[in-house]
Design a protein around this motif. Structure first.
Motif, short mmCIF file in Angstrom:
data_model
loop_
_atom_site.label_atom_id
_atom_site.label_comp_id
_atom_site.label_asym_id
_atom_site.label_seq_id
_atom_site.Cartn_x
_atom_site.Cartn_y
_atom_site.Cartn_z
N ARG A 1 37.85 39.15 30.04
CA ARG A 1 38.47 38.42 31.16
C ARG A 1 39.88 37.96 30.81
N ARG A 2 40.06 37.57 29.54
CA ARG A 2 41.42 37.18 29.14
C ARG A 2 42.35 38.40 29.20
N PHE A 3 41.84 39.54 28.82
CA PHE A 3 42.65 40.78 28.87
C PHE A 3 43.01 41.10 30.33
N LEU A 4 42.01 41.01 31.20
CA LEU A 4 42.26 41.29 32.63
C LEU A 4 43.28 40.33 33.23
N ALA A 5 43.34 39.13 32.64
CA ALA A 5 44.23 38.11 33.21
C ALA A 5 45.66 38.21 32.68
N LEU A 6 45.93 39.22 31.85
CA LEU A 6 47.32 39.39 31.41
C LEU A 6 48.22 39.51 32.64
N PRO A 7 49.43 38.96 32.57
CA PRO A 7 50.34 39.12 33.72
C PRO A 7 50.53 40.62 34.03
N ARG A 8 50.50 40.98 35.27
CA ARG A 8 50.69 42.36 35.73
C ARG A 8 49.70 43.33 35.08
N GLY B 1 40.97 63.11 30.22
CA GLY B 1 40.63 62.97 31.63
C GLY B 1 39.48 62.00 31.90
N ASN B 2 39.02 61.33 30.86
CA ASN B 2 37.89 60.42 31.03
C ASN B 2 38.35 59.07 31.60
N LEU B 3 37.91 58.78 32.84
CA LEU B 3 38.37 57.56 33.50
C LEU B 3 37.31 56.46 33.54
N THR B 4 36.30 56.58 32.67
CA THR B 4 35.20 55.62 32.71
C THR B 4 35.69 54.17 32.52
N THR B 5 36.51 53.97 31.50
CA THR B 5 37.01 52.62 31.24
C THR B 5 37.91 52.15 32.37
N TYR B 6 38.73 53.05 32.84
CA TYR B 6 39.61 52.72 33.96
C TYR B 6 38.79 52.21 35.14
N GLU B 7 37.72 52.92 35.44
CA GLU B 7 36.89 52.53 36.59
C GLU B 7 36.15 51.21 36.34
N LEU B 8 35.73 51.03 35.10
CA LEU B 8 35.06 49.78 34.74
C LEU B 8 36.01 48.60 34.96
N ALA B 9 37.23 48.73 34.48
CA ALA B 9 38.21 47.65 34.61
C ALA B 9 38.55 47.43 36.08
N GLN B 10 38.62 48.51 36.82
CA GLN B 10 38.90 48.44 38.25
C GLN B 10 37.81 47.62 38.95
N THR B 11 36.56 47.90 38.61
CA THR B 11 35.42 47.17 39.19
C THR B 11 35.49 45.70 38.80
N ASP B 12 35.82 45.43 37.54
CA ASP B 12 35.94 44.04 37.09
C ASP B 12 37.03 43.30 37.86
N GLN C 1 37.13 39.15 38.15
CA GLN C 1 36.98 38.73 36.75
C GLN C 1 38.31 38.29 36.13
N ASP C 2 39.39 38.72 36.72
CA ASP C 2 40.71 38.36 36.18
C ASP C 2 41.13 36.95 36.61
N ASP C 3 40.38 36.40 37.54
CA ASP C 3 40.73 35.09 38.08
C ASP C 3 40.12 34.03 37.17
N LEU C 4 40.90 33.52 36.24
CA LEU C 4 40.33 32.61 35.24
C LEU C 4 40.23 31.19 35.81
N PRO C 5 39.05 30.56 35.68
CA PRO C 5 38.86 29.21 36.22
C PRO C 5 39.61 28.17 35.38
N ALA C 6 39.85 27.00 35.98
CA ALA C 6 40.40 25.89 35.19
C ALA C 6 39.34 25.50 34.17
N PRO C 7 39.74 25.13 32.96
CA PRO C 7 38.75 24.79 31.92
C PRO C 7 37.89 23.61 32.34
#
Ligand code: ATP
Ligand code: MG
Length: 440
Positions: free
Chosen positions: A338-345, A362-373, A378-384
């Motif tokens: 989640r921290r990775f997904l929350a990187l700016p841009r 040509g393997n897009l498995t990880t790409y699709e996984l991150a896309q789904t996340d 998942q990139d929207d990090l809550p206030a602590p």
């Protein structure tokens, strides 16, 4: 809003009514014949700068020395230039002087035949003194006049030839190509900003991979991007990289981008620039340990050399520095992910990863996984749930443990294990003793 083309026609009509010759000039005529919409439509006329400024209310003389006036007002601004002839180019950048000229002379000073056309709205005819229409039909980039002389007037034309060849997927005519390769060693004389802008347009445009290939074949990487030339012939393990060497991989990665931003295109161009210096045979195959970090270092040097803005440079280096982390993505803990997904841009990091995959296995498995996340937020990090103040109120004395405690709480919050403040406080009390109160 009025299109750039229609606005130019209005400007031309006004000039015509005032007794002047006025045509659509250069790139916009080329684009129209190709059926492409131009973002800027230039007008050429026999009226001089003063006359143009008299005829239109809202103008800016952007290049008085070259007779160029910007006509503003409704719709997109139109650049109006007086037909001119360029004097000699003693500095390889700009003509020493310009003087008013006939339309035919003005066509002849332009760089390539496909860019030397005019369109006369009064007669609805294309005026072609340079053979541009035929070259457009044949798909050919050809210098107007003697190619060696034209390149030596302005070495930027070397890059422009590649840019137009790539964008339209045209061939570069033989004599033009020969002159280009002979003049390429002079490219170091150009101002970095001009080279940067041409390169950016090549790598963000259509057929960017072919553009890179032409730059390499033409000898245009040597002065400005020798680190990319070094990627040629650097072999990679075929099980991960069936496409071939690092250069081929980079070329294909550029082609896999879809209308990229400039930083994304630069990051893609440079993402594996750390591979040639880190290539080592280990255990019977080629490895590139540490190439992302090395890449950040080299890309930093390149971005500074080409005077990319600080903001773009930072963004490019971020993308390069993180590009190998996608390999670990499926195994990452939820909090790390989640921290990775929350990187700016992050979407641009992900777009680089996608291009990287499409250019190799040509393997897009990880790409699709991150896309789904991303889609599930998942990139929207809550206030602590807890802050340092909460710990102090709970009887903890601020000390170096605070950082570790708060990180542990936040990790569990991101994992979904802790959802309430009280629960979080209970977790802290279970695991950390408040410091014993000071004895007096
Ligand atoms: P684009 O669609 O990228 O704007 P363009 O052909 O309009 O392509 P510009 O840089 O806007 O390119 O220049 C407009 C016209 O001016 C060109 O079509 C060409 O006729 C002429 N021109 C521009 N730069 C040069 C140059 N360095 N040398 C000679 N002629 C040039
Ligand atoms: Mg233009």
């Amino acid at each position: 809003m009025q299109s750039a083309w229609d606005k130019a026609l209005v400007v031309i009509q006004t000039l015509h009514d005032a007794g002047h010759l006025a045509y659509v000039a250069g790139g916009a005529v080329r684009d129209r014949l190709l059926g492409i919409r131009s973002h800027d439509v230039d007008v050429a006329t026999d009226a001089d700068t003063d006359r143009v400024q008299q005829l239109f209310k809202n103008t800016v003389a952007v290049g008085r020395a070259f007779g160029v006036v910007l006509v503003k007002g409704d719709g997109p601004p139109v650049e109006v230039a007086t037909f001119r002839l360029d004097g000699p180019y003693s500095d390889g950048r700009r003509p020493d002087w310009v003087r008013p000229a006939t339309p035919e002379e003005d066509a002849a000073r332009r760089d390539f035949t496909i860019n030397g056309l005019f369109y006369d709205p009064q007669t609805d005819r294309v005026l072609d003194w340079v053979g541009g229409e035929q070259d457009l039909r044949a798909g050919v980039i050809r210098c107007i006049g003697d190619p060696a002389a034209r390149f030596s007037e302005d070495y930027l034309r070397l890059f422009r030839a590649v840019r137009f060849a790539a964008r339209f997927d045209f061939d570069i005519e033989t004599a033009t190509w020969k002159a280009l390769t002979s003049a390429a060693p002079q490219a170091h004389r150009l101002a970095a900003e001009r080279v940067r802008d041409e390169l950016t347009r090549i790598i963000t445009g259509p057929h960017a991979g072919r553009g890179l290939q032409l730059l390499a074949d033409g000898g245009l990487l040597m002065d400005w991007l020798s680190e990319l030339a070094a990627m040629r012939g650097v072999e990679q393990p075929p099980q991960y990289h069936p496409e071939g060497d690092v250069f081929t991989h980079t070329r294909l990665a550029l082609d896999a981008l879809e209308k990229p931003s400039a930083p994304l295109a630069w990051a893609t161009l440079l993402h594996d620039v750390g591979k040639p210096p880190t290539a080592r045979w280990r255990g019977g195959r080629m490895t590139f340990w540490g190439h992302a970090d090395k890449g950040v270092e080299l890309a930093g040097v390149i971005c500074r050399r080409l005077k990319l803005s600080n903001a773009d440079t930072e963004h490019v280096l971020e993308m390069i520095g993180h590009h190998m982390r996608f390999l670990d993505y499926p195994k990452m803990s939820v909090s790390t992910r989640r921290r990775f997904l929350a990187l700016p841009r992050f979407v641009e990091h992900l777009a680089l990863h996608r291009a990287d995959c499409l250019a190799s296995n040509g393997n897009l498995t990880t790409y699709e996984l991150a896309q789904t996340d991303l889609e599930s937020g998942q990139d929207d990090l809550p206030a602590p749930l807890l802050t340092g103040d909460d710990l102090i109120r709970a009887g903890y004395t601020p000390d170096p443990r605070f950082g570790a405690i708060l990180k542990a709480v936040y990790d569990r919050q991101l994992e979904g294990e802790l959802t309430e403040r009280d629960q979080a406080l209970a977790f802290v009390r279970e695991n950390w003793e408040p410091e014993s109160p000071q004895e007096d």
